[in-house]
Design a protein around this motif. Structure first.
Motif, PDB file in Angstrom:
ATOM      1  N   ILE A  81       3.358  32.164  -4.166  1.00  0.00           N
ATOM      2  CA  ILE A  81       2.786  33.264  -4.952  1.00  0.00           C
ATOM      3  C   ILE A  81       1.105  33.108  -4.274  1.00  0.00           C
ATOM      4  O   ILE A  81       0.483  31.963  -4.705  1.00  0.00           O
ATOM      5  CB  ILE A  81       2.785  33.160  -6.320  1.00  0.00           C
ATOM      6  CG1 ILE A  81       4.384  33.321  -6.432  1.00  0.00           C
ATOM      7  CG2 ILE A  81       1.990  34.403  -6.956  1.00  0.00           C
ATOM      8  CD1 ILE A  81       4.535  33.393  -7.843  1.00  0.00           C
ATOM      9  N   SER A  82       0.606  33.872  -3.690  1.00  0.00           N
ATOM     10  CA  SER A  82      -0.884  33.975  -3.337  1.00  0.00           C
ATOM     11  C   SER A  82      -1.571  35.154  -4.520  1.00  0.00           C
ATOM     12  O   SER A  82      -1.393  36.179  -4.734  1.00  0.00           O
ATOM     13  CB  SER A  82      -1.032  34.625  -2.029  1.00  0.00           C
ATOM     14  OG  SER A  82      -0.493  33.968  -1.259  1.00  0.00           O
ATOM     15  N   LEU A  83      -2.649  34.346  -5.368  1.00  0.00           N
ATOM     16  CA  LEU A  83      -3.179  35.055  -6.169  1.00  0.00           C
ATOM     17  C   LEU A  83      -4.509  35.494  -5.505  1.00  0.00           C
ATOM     18  O   LEU A  83      -5.181  34.667  -4.689  1.00  0.00           O
ATOM     19  CB  LEU A  83      -3.708  33.970  -7.312  1.00  0.00           C
ATOM     20  CG  LEU A  83      -2.405  33.375  -8.324  1.00  0.00           C
ATOM     21  CD1 LEU A  83      -3.058  32.219  -9.127  1.00  0.00           C
ATOM     22  CD2 LEU A  83      -1.700  34.553  -8.785  1.00  0.00           C
ATOM     23  N   LYS A  95      -7.814  34.047  -1.560  1.00  0.00           N
ATOM     24  CA  LYS A  95      -6.207  33.733  -2.022  1.00  0.00           C
ATOM     25  C   LYS A  95      -6.435  32.183  -2.353  1.00  0.00           C
ATOM     26  O   LYS A  95      -6.913  31.353  -1.915  1.00  0.00           O
ATOM     27  CB  LYS A  95      -5.653  33.959  -0.731  1.00  0.00           C
ATOM     28  CG  LYS A  95      -5.227  35.320  -0.410  1.00  0.00           C
ATOM     29  CD  LYS A  95      -3.997  35.446   0.670  1.00  0.00           C
ATOM     30  CE  LYS A  95      -4.007  36.771   1.185  1.00  0.00           C
ATOM     31  NZ  LYS A  95      -2.906  36.924   2.304  1.00  0.00           N
ATOM     32  N   THR A 121       0.823  39.206 -15.526  1.00  0.00           N
ATOM     33  CA  THR A 121      -0.425  38.439 -14.887  1.00  0.00           C
ATOM     34  C   THR A 121      -1.445  39.400 -14.691  1.00  0.00           C
ATOM     35  O   THR A 121      -1.207  40.650 -14.331  1.00  0.00           O
ATOM     36  CB  THR A 121       0.242  38.018 -13.528  1.00  0.00           C
ATOM     37  OG1 THR A 121       1.111  37.148 -13.842  1.00  0.00           O
ATOM     38  CG2 THR A 121      -1.283  37.310 -12.935  1.00  0.00           C
ATOM     39  N   TYR A 125      -1.817  39.824  -6.925  1.00  0.00           N
ATOM     40  CA  TYR A 125      -0.819  38.915  -6.306  1.00  0.00           C
ATOM     41  C   TYR A 125       0.031  39.280  -5.455  1.00  0.00           C
ATOM     42  O   TYR A 125       0.244  40.505  -5.247  1.00  0.00           O
ATOM     43  CB  TYR A 125      -0.135  37.794  -7.386  1.00  0.00           C
ATOM     44  CG  TYR A 125       0.993  38.616  -7.920  1.00  0.00           C
ATOM     45  CD1 TYR A 125       2.305  38.374  -7.304  1.00  0.00           C
ATOM     46  CD2 TYR A 125       0.818  39.199  -8.967  1.00  0.00           C
ATOM     47  CE1 TYR A 125       3.276  39.068  -7.970  1.00  0.00           C
ATOM     48  CE2 TYR A 125       1.953  39.827  -9.811  1.00  0.00           C
ATOM     49  CZ  TYR A 125       3.230  39.741  -9.234  1.00  0.00           C
ATOM     50  OH  TYR A 125       4.206  40.196 -10.126  1.00  0.00           O
TER      51      TYR A 125
END
Length: 186
Positions: A81-83, A95, A121, A125
């Motif tokens: 998962i790229s926030l 990221k 969230t 993301y």
């Protein structure tokens, strides 16, 4: 205190479906405080499952932020998962990657479960990768406190539940309804 997960590789002799014995190496995930405790716990856990001799070939810290068992699932998947965050000083998007391990029956279900986990969230993301993990089983830490016992039982019940298998022709739909559902899917 946050959990530290250790990936332990265990080598042992296993009998396959055809009755042939072969040596396999399987990966397990242990929640422990140190390498020493991880080794002790994996020895205890494997002694309960494997009656013959086994060898621990590797122990390393796993890079999972969270572990999520899901009911009626039998395989473990690793989701990246790229926030996304906006850096106001530089004016660029930044990221931060994190990895979660979750149970599912296939990649699509793993994606859906990842979205469930990320529900709520606040930030943006993306999910750039989901792949099946080599992890065979997960053993969370249990301190012996009453609240932990309830959490452990819930975790083990979720990961131990088996997927429901519906045999062909055993649905509650009529033939017309099945055809309608299939055309909607296509």
């Amino acid at each position: 205190m946050s959990a530290t997960w250790y990936e332990c590789k265990v080598k042992f002799r296993k009998t396959d479906d055809s009755g042939v014995q072969k040596v396999v190496t399987e990966a397990y995930l242990i929640d422990a405080l140190s390498y020493t405790e991880a080794e002790k716990r994996i020895n205890e856990e494997m002694a309960a499952y494997i009656s013959e001799e086994f060898k621990i070939t590797n122990i390393k810290v796993a890079n999972f932020s969270e572990i999520h068992p899901f009911e009626n699932s039998d395989r473990w998947f690793k989701s990246k998962i790229s926030l996304l965050a906006y850096d106001e000083e530089s004016g660029k998007e930044r990221k931060t990657n994190l990895y979660i391990l979750l149970q599912a029956n296939d990649v699509k279900e793993a994606y859906d479960n990842t979205v469930k986990v990320m529900d709520g969230t606040m930030g943006d993301y993306t999910i750039p990768m989901i792949m099946e993990s080599t992890i065979m089983d997960v053993f969370p830490y249990f301190s012996g406190e009453e609240g932990d016992l309830e959490k452990l039982e819930k975790f083990n019940a979720a990961k131990a539940s088996k997927p429901e298998v519906v045999a062909v022709g055993e649905t509650d739909f009529s033939i017309e309804e099945e055809e309608e559902v299939l055309t909607e899917i296509e």
